[in-house]
Design a protein around this motif. Structure first.
Motif, PDB file in Angstrom:
ATOM      1  N   ALA A  72     121.258  41.826 -68.147  1.00 49.54           N
ATOM      2  CA  ALA A  72     120.758  42.548 -67.055  1.00 49.54           C
ATOM      3  C   ALA A  72     121.650  43.693 -66.665  1.00 49.54           C
ATOM      4  O   ALA A  72     122.730  43.782 -67.101  1.00 49.54           O
ATOM      5  CB  ALA A  72     120.921  41.364 -65.840  1.00 49.54           C
ATOM      6  N   SER A  73     120.810  44.533 -65.869  1.00 46.74           N
ATOM      7  CA  SER A  73     121.388  45.961 -65.485  1.00 46.74           C
ATOM      8  C   SER A  73     120.849  46.024 -64.285  1.00 46.74           C
ATOM      9  O   SER A  73     119.580  45.698 -63.958  1.00 46.74           O
ATOM     10  CB  SER A  73     121.424  46.958 -66.220  1.00 46.74           C
ATOM     11  OG  SER A  73     120.096  47.427 -66.547  1.00 46.74           O
ATOM     12  N   ALA A  74     121.564  46.616 -63.319  1.00 45.23           N
ATOM     13  CA  ALA A  74     120.852  46.813 -61.908  1.00 45.23           C
ATOM     14  C   ALA A  74     121.704  47.834 -61.072  1.00 45.23           C
ATOM     15  O   ALA A  74     122.672  48.308 -61.360  1.00 45.23           O
ATOM     16  CB  ALA A  74     121.061  45.599 -60.875  1.00 45.23           C
ATOM     17  N   SER A  75     120.997  48.529 -60.156  1.00 44.41           N
ATOM     18  CA  SER A  75     121.639  49.305 -59.209  1.00 44.41           C
ATOM     19  C   SER A  75     120.911  49.454 -57.974  1.00 44.41           C
ATOM     20  O   SER A  75     119.726  49.232 -57.912  1.00 44.41           O
ATOM     21  CB  SER A  75     121.486  50.889 -59.884  1.00 44.41           C
ATOM     22  OG  SER A  75     120.310  51.467 -59.938  1.00 44.41           O
ATOM     23  N   GLY A  76     121.894  49.643 -56.994  1.00 42.69           N
ATOM     24  CA  GLY A  76     121.248  49.901 -55.694  1.00 42.69           C
ATOM     25  C   GLY A  76     122.182  50.469 -54.831  1.00 42.69           C
ATOM     26  O   GLY A  76     123.304  50.981 -55.153  1.00 42.69           O
ATOM     27  N   SER A  77     121.853  50.569 -53.351  1.00 43.27           N
ATOM     28  CA  SER A  77     122.591  51.281 -52.413  1.00 43.27           C
ATOM     29  C   SER A  77     122.444  50.681 -50.995  1.00 43.27           C
ATOM     30  O   SER A  77     121.293  50.017 -50.771  1.00 43.27           O
ATOM     31  CB  SER A  77     122.380  52.678 -52.335  1.00 43.27           C
ATOM     32  OG  SER A  77     121.288  53.094 -51.993  1.00 43.27           O
ATOM     33  N   THR A  78     123.378  50.949 -50.118  1.00 38.66           N
ATOM     34  CA  THR A  78     123.065  50.538 -48.708  1.00 38.66           C
ATOM     35  C   THR A  78     123.705  51.610 -47.922  1.00 38.66           C
ATOM     36  O   THR A  78     124.688  52.121 -48.306  1.00 38.66           O
ATOM     37  CB  THR A  78     123.832  49.034 -48.433  1.00 38.66           C
ATOM     38  OG1 THR A  78     123.630  48.947 -47.213  1.00 38.66           O
ATOM     39  CG2 THR A  78     125.343  48.793 -48.987  1.00 38.66           C
ATOM     40  N   SER A  79     123.023  51.821 -47.278  1.00 36.25           N
ATOM     41  CA  SER A  79     123.564  53.134 -46.124  1.00 36.25           C
ATOM     42  C   SER A  79     124.296  52.645 -44.911  1.00 36.25           C
ATOM     43  O   SER A  79     124.979  53.276 -43.966  1.00 36.25           O
ATOM     44  CB  SER A  79     122.319  53.997 -45.607  1.00 36.25           C
ATOM     45  OG  SER A  79     121.409  53.218 -44.577  1.00 36.25           O
ATOM     46  N   VAL A  80     124.501  51.313 -44.706  1.00 32.28           N
ATOM     47  CA  VAL A  80     125.339  50.633 -43.777  1.00 32.28           C
ATOM     48  C   VAL A  80     125.989  49.495 -44.334  1.00 32.28           C
ATOM     49  O   VAL A  80     125.923  49.001 -45.501  1.00 32.28           O
ATOM     50  CB  VAL A  80     124.410  50.060 -42.541  1.00 32.28           C
ATOM     51  CG1 VAL A  80     123.531  51.212 -41.966  1.00 32.28           C
ATOM     52  CG2 VAL A  80     123.353  48.685 -43.098  1.00 32.28           C
ATOM     53  N   GLU A  81     127.291  49.161 -43.726  1.00 30.44           N
ATOM     54  CA  GLU A  81     128.202  48.136 -44.008  1.00 30.44           C
ATOM     55  C   GLU A  81     127.127  46.706 -43.729  1.00 30.44           C
ATOM     56  O   GLU A  81     126.606  46.649 -42.751  1.00 30.44           O
ATOM     57  CB  GLU A  81     129.269  48.174 -43.288  1.00 30.44           C
ATOM     58  CG  GLU A  81     130.198  47.030 -43.822  1.00 30.44           C
ATOM     59  CD  GLU A  81     131.593  47.006 -43.245  1.00 30.44           C
ATOM     60  OE1 GLU A  81     132.512  47.661 -43.745  1.00 30.44           O
ATOM     61  OE2 GLU A  81     132.012  46.625 -42.064  1.00 30.44           O
ATOM     62  N   LEU A  82     127.450  46.004 -44.830  1.00 28.96           N
ATOM     63  CA  LEU A  82     126.433  44.761 -44.714  1.00 28.96           C
ATOM     64  C   LEU A  82     127.722  43.633 -44.630  1.00 28.96           C
ATOM     65  O   LEU A  82     128.528  43.463 -45.301  1.00 28.96           O
ATOM     66  CB  LEU A  82     125.861  44.247 -46.034  1.00 28.96           C
ATOM     67  CG  LEU A  82     124.640  45.397 -46.678  1.00 28.96           C
ATOM     68  CD1 LEU A  82     124.362  45.031 -47.861  1.00 28.96           C
ATOM     69  CD2 LEU A  82     123.762  45.457 -45.392  1.00 28.96           C
ATOM     70  N   GLU A  83     127.487  42.985 -43.335  1.00 23.00           N
ATOM     71  CA  GLU A  83     128.729  41.975 -42.810  1.00 23.00           C
ATOM     72  C   GLU A  83     127.962  40.920 -42.316  1.00 23.00           C
ATOM     73  O   GLU A  83     126.723  40.796 -41.925  1.00 23.00           O
ATOM     74  CB  GLU A  83     129.556  42.690 -41.857  1.00 23.00           C
ATOM     75  CG  GLU A  83     128.779  43.310 -40.558  1.00 23.00           C
ATOM     76  CD  GLU A  83     129.618  43.940 -39.525  1.00 23.00           C
ATOM     77  OE1 GLU A  83     130.953  44.024 -39.760  1.00 23.00           O
ATOM     78  OE2 GLU A  83     128.841  44.615 -38.570  1.00 23.00           O
ATOM     79  N   SER A  84     128.706  39.987 -42.308  1.00 19.22           N
ATOM     80  CA  SER A  84     128.283  38.523 -41.712  1.00 19.22           C
ATOM     81  C   SER A  84     127.944  38.669 -40.178  1.00 19.22           C
ATOM     82  O   SER A  84     128.898  39.322 -39.543  1.00 19.22           O
ATOM     83  CB  SER A  84     129.574  37.528 -41.867  1.00 19.22           C
ATOM     84  OG  SER A  84     129.124  36.120 -41.503  1.00 19.22           O
ATOM     85  N   PRO A  85     126.856  37.876 -39.697  1.00 13.88           N
ATOM     86  CA  PRO A  85     125.955  36.970 -40.685  1.00 13.88           C
ATOM     87  C   PRO A  85     124.729  37.765 -41.243  1.00 13.88           C
ATOM     88  O   PRO A  85     124.109  38.687 -40.662  1.00 13.88           O
ATOM     89  CB  PRO A  85     125.507  35.772 -39.817  1.00 13.88           C
ATOM     90  CG  PRO A  85     125.434  36.826 -38.244  1.00 13.88           C
ATOM     91  CD  PRO A  85     126.491  37.796 -38.387  1.00 13.88           C
ATOM     92  N   LEU A  86     124.589  37.488 -42.490  1.00 10.01           N
ATOM     93  CA  LEU A  86     123.520  38.280 -43.221  1.00 10.01           C
ATOM     94  C   LEU A  86     122.736  37.240 -43.884  1.00 10.01           C
ATOM     95  O   LEU A  86     122.885  36.216 -44.509  1.00 10.01           O
ATOM     96  CB  LEU A  86     124.000  38.900 -44.780  1.00 10.01           C
ATOM     97  CG  LEU A  86     124.855  40.161 -44.616  1.00 10.01           C
ATOM     98  CD1 LEU A  86     125.225  40.452 -46.267  1.00 10.01           C
ATOM     99  CD2 LEU A  86     123.721  41.102 -44.005  1.00 10.01           C
ATOM    100  N   ALA A  87     121.269  37.288 -43.237  1.00 10.99           N
ATOM    101  CA  ALA A  87     120.383  36.096 -43.213  1.00 10.99           C
ATOM    102  C   ALA A  87     119.393  36.419 -44.261  1.00 10.99           C
ATOM    103  O   ALA A  87     118.942  37.805 -44.588  1.00 10.99           O
ATOM    104  CB  ALA A  87     119.697  35.819 -41.784  1.00 10.99           C
ATOM    105  N   VAL A  88     118.954  35.515 -45.142  1.00 12.72           N
ATOM    106  CA  VAL A  88     117.982  35.671 -46.038  1.00 12.72           C
ATOM    107  C   VAL A  88     116.728  34.872 -45.949  1.00 12.72           C
ATOM    108  O   VAL A  88     117.032  33.488 -45.784  1.00 12.72           O
ATOM    109  CB  VAL A  88     118.653  35.299 -47.541  1.00 12.72           C
ATOM    110  CG1 VAL A  88     117.501  35.490 -48.751  1.00 12.72           C
ATOM    111  CG2 VAL A  88     119.648  36.388 -48.018  1.00 12.72           C
ATOM    112  N   SER A  89     115.559  35.489 -45.798  1.00 12.24           N
ATOM    113  CA  SER A  89     114.355  34.445 -45.615  1.00 12.24           C
ATOM    114  C   SER A  89     113.698  34.665 -46.982  1.00 12.24           C
ATOM    115  O   SER A  89     113.251  35.902 -47.416  1.00 12.24           O
ATOM    116  CB  SER A  89     113.708  35.298 -44.590  1.00 12.24           C
ATOM    117  OG  SER A  89     112.416  34.499 -44.301  1.00 12.24           O
TER     118      SER A  89
END
Length: 199
Positions: A72-89
């Motif tokens: 596997a290989s992957a790349s991505g980015s986020t323009s904001v800090e991802l902090e708790s709580p992080l919900a996944v639906s």
């Protein structure tokens, strides 16, 4: 099988891993000696202004054998800090007689909502413990918060162990959509399509 971990890649690998994780009671599980994942495909499905975006994801071979080896290989980015709580639906659909049928949430499998992926990551890898390979080698974090920036997982090899699957998650075609949210806002959306064949 435990969930695979990484930052902007978190959504895609969490979707993949939630399909194959083991945390259900044995009465709902079926021992699978061998399974294959075929035709894995993905796309971003969020708004154009979503801060977290998966830029590339490559899995091989096709089919992916379980148990077996995965590259596997992957790349991505986020323009904001991802902090708790992080919900996944998650919304999971299975093709039945030419129609896509939503799979309900049963014992944390299927179309489920997870209140905080940060808590799940901390349970899998206790804070203070090094991130598993190859994340450690490439300096990729596996705990919240995830700083704004770009993340890349070069081509890496994983070993997929034998798994128990829910009785309903055996042969068939599936669509899985994962939405990552925080602070009342959508942060990322990823849609995955695949087929599973098991004995």
């Amino acid at each position: 099988m435990d969930k695979y971990l990484t930052v902007a890649v978190t959504v895609s690998l969490v979707v993949f891993a939630l399909i194959t994780q083991v945390n259900c009671s044995s009465s709902r599980m079926r021992k699978v000696t061998k399974a294959q994942i075929l035709g894995f495909d993905w796309e971003n499905c969020g708004q154009s202004d979503d801060p977290a975006v998966l830029k590339s994801l490559s899995l091989s071979p096709d089919p992916i054998n379980i148990p077996g080896d995965l590259t596997a290989s992957a790349s991505g980015s986020t323009s904001v800090e991802l902090e708790s709580p992080l919900a996944v639906s998650l919304t999971v659909k299975k093709e039945v007689a030419g129609f896509w049928v939503k799979v309900p949430c049963v014992e944390d499998f299927g179309s489920c909502n997870y209140k905080d992926i940060c808590d799940i990551l901390s349970q899998l890898i206790p804070p203070g413990q090094d991130c598993p390979e190859p994340l450690h080698t490439y300096g990729l974090p596996c705990h919240c918060p995830f700083k704004a920036g770009s993340y890349s997982l070069p081509q890496s090899d994983f070993s997929l162990p034998r798994v128990d699957l829910p009785y309903w998650l055996t042969n068939g075609k599936y669509q899985v959509q994962g939405v990552l949210g925080g602070g009342g806002k959508e942060l990322a959306c990823l849609k995955v399509e695949l087929a599973i064949q098991s004995d």
